[in-house]
Motif scaffolding. Structure first.
Motif, mmCIF file in Angstrom:
data_model
loop_
_atom_site.group_PDB
_atom_site.id
_atom_site.type_symbol
_atom_site.label_atom_id
_atom_site.label_comp_id
_atom_site.label_asym_id
_atom_site.label_seq_id
_atom_site.Cartn_x
_atom_site.Cartn_y
_atom_site.Cartn_z
ATOM 1 N N THR A 9 0.807 -1.221 0.000
ATOM 2 C CA THR A 9 0.000 0.000 0.000
ATOM 3 C C THR A 9 0.841 1.273 0.000
ATOM 4 O OG1 THR A 9 -0.184 -0.093 2.408
ATOM 5 C CG2 THR A 9 -1.963 -1.119 1.135
ATOM 6 N N TYR A 49 -2.279 13.209 3.457
ATOM 7 C CA TYR A 49 -2.820 12.444 4.579
ATOM 8 C C TYR A 49 -1.893 12.564 5.782
ATOM 9 C CZ TYR A 49 -5.704 10.201 1.012
ATOM 10 O OH TYR A 49 -6.581 9.966 -0.015
ATOM 11 N N SER A 106 -0.682 1.035 7.725
ATOM 12 C CA SER A 106 -0.428 -0.061 6.780
ATOM 13 C C SER A 106 0.614 0.328 5.748
ATOM 14 C CB SER A 106 -1.720 -0.461 6.068
ATOM 15 O OG SER A 106 -2.636 -0.994 6.973
ATOM 16 N N ALA A 107 0.499 1.530 5.207
ATOM 17 C CA ALA A 107 1.444 1.978 4.178
ATOM 18 C C ALA A 107 2.859 2.107 4.733
ATOM 19 C CB ALA A 107 0.976 3.307 3.580
ATOM 20 N N ASP A 134 0.827 3.526 -3.083
ATOM 21 C CA ASP A 134 -0.243 4.496 -3.322
ATOM 22 C C ASP A 134 0.223 5.937 -3.124
ATOM 23 O OD1 ASP A 134 -1.898 2.322 -3.728
ATOM 24 O OD2 ASP A 134 -2.792 2.418 -1.726
ATOM 25 N N SER A 151 -5.311 4.247 9.969
ATOM 26 C CA SER A 151 -5.006 2.839 9.683
ATOM 27 C C SER A 151 -4.446 2.679 8.274
ATOM 28 C CB SER A 151 -6.240 1.955 9.888
ATOM 29 O OG SER A 151 -7.277 2.336 9.018
ATOM 30 N N LYS A 152 -4.913 3.505 7.337
ATOM 31 C CA LYS A 152 -4.359 3.476 5.974
ATOM 32 C C LYS A 152 -2.872 3.820 6.009
ATOM 33 C CE LYS A 152 -4.775 5.778 1.509
ATOM 34 N NZ LYS A 152 -5.631 6.542 0.602
ATOM 35 N N GLU A 199 -10.598 13.605 6.437
ATOM 36 C CA GLU A 199 -9.785 12.419 6.152
ATOM 37 C C GLU A 199 -8.521 12.759 5.373
ATOM 38 O OE1 GLU A 199 -12.113 9.377 4.242
ATOM 39 O OE2 GLU A 199 -13.737 9.613 5.678
ATOM 40 N N THR A 236 -8.075 7.196 7.777
ATOM 41 C CA THR A 236 -6.730 7.648 7.419
ATOM 42 C C THR A 236 -5.630 7.079 8.315
ATOM 43 O OG1 THR A 236 -7.639 9.632 6.414
ATOM 44 C CG2 THR A 236 -5.307 9.692 6.991
#
Length: 134
Positions: free
Chosen positions: A49, A109, A123-124, A52, A119-120, A95, A117
């Motif tokens: 991720t 972000y 992960s990234a 992205d 948790s995104k 967000e 946001t």
């Protein structure tokens, strides 16, 4: 030099320093396999991720007004305010934010913005660290 001799003149020190820096930079940026004379094929690095994001960092992003970035940017675990120099406008959901320095619907972000946001970004960042050590 005497007639018929092979004496050469040395370049001025500034030219020698420039040449040395170019050679050093070339050596350091060459793949390790090429520097060692060995070939290790790398088929693909999986960024997960983290792929992205155009810029993803744990320490902050600083820019100047004339900058132009295409792609999403993000900071985690530090806060949204660690992205400095941007003229950010947060969206109504909180967000993400947009900026005139971010092109093509790119977004910014930060870890302290509204869910999902954080948790995104977690992960990234994890995927970025895995790709670095892989």
């Amino acid at each position: 030099a005497l007639p018929g001799s092979c004496a050469r003149s040395r370049p001025p020190p500034a030219q020698m320093n420039s040449l040395a820096l170019v050679l050093l930079a070339s050596a350091l940026t060459a793949p390790v396999s090429r520097r060692l004379g060995v070939v290790f094929p790398v088929d693909h690095i999986d960024f997960g991720t983290a792929d992205d994001f155009a810029i993803l960092t744990k320490t902050g992003i600083t820019t100047v007004p004339e900058s132009s970035i295409t792609g999403d940017i993000g900071c985690s675990p530090i806060t949204f305010e660690s992205m400095t120099g941007f003229s950010m406008v947060k969206d109504s959901s909180n967000e993400y934010a947009t900026s005139s320095q971010l092109n093509d619907d790119s977004k910014a972000y930060g870890a302290d913005l509204a869910s999902p946001t954080p948790s995104k970004l977690t992960s990234a960042i994890g995927d970025m660290e895995t790709a670095y050590t892989d």
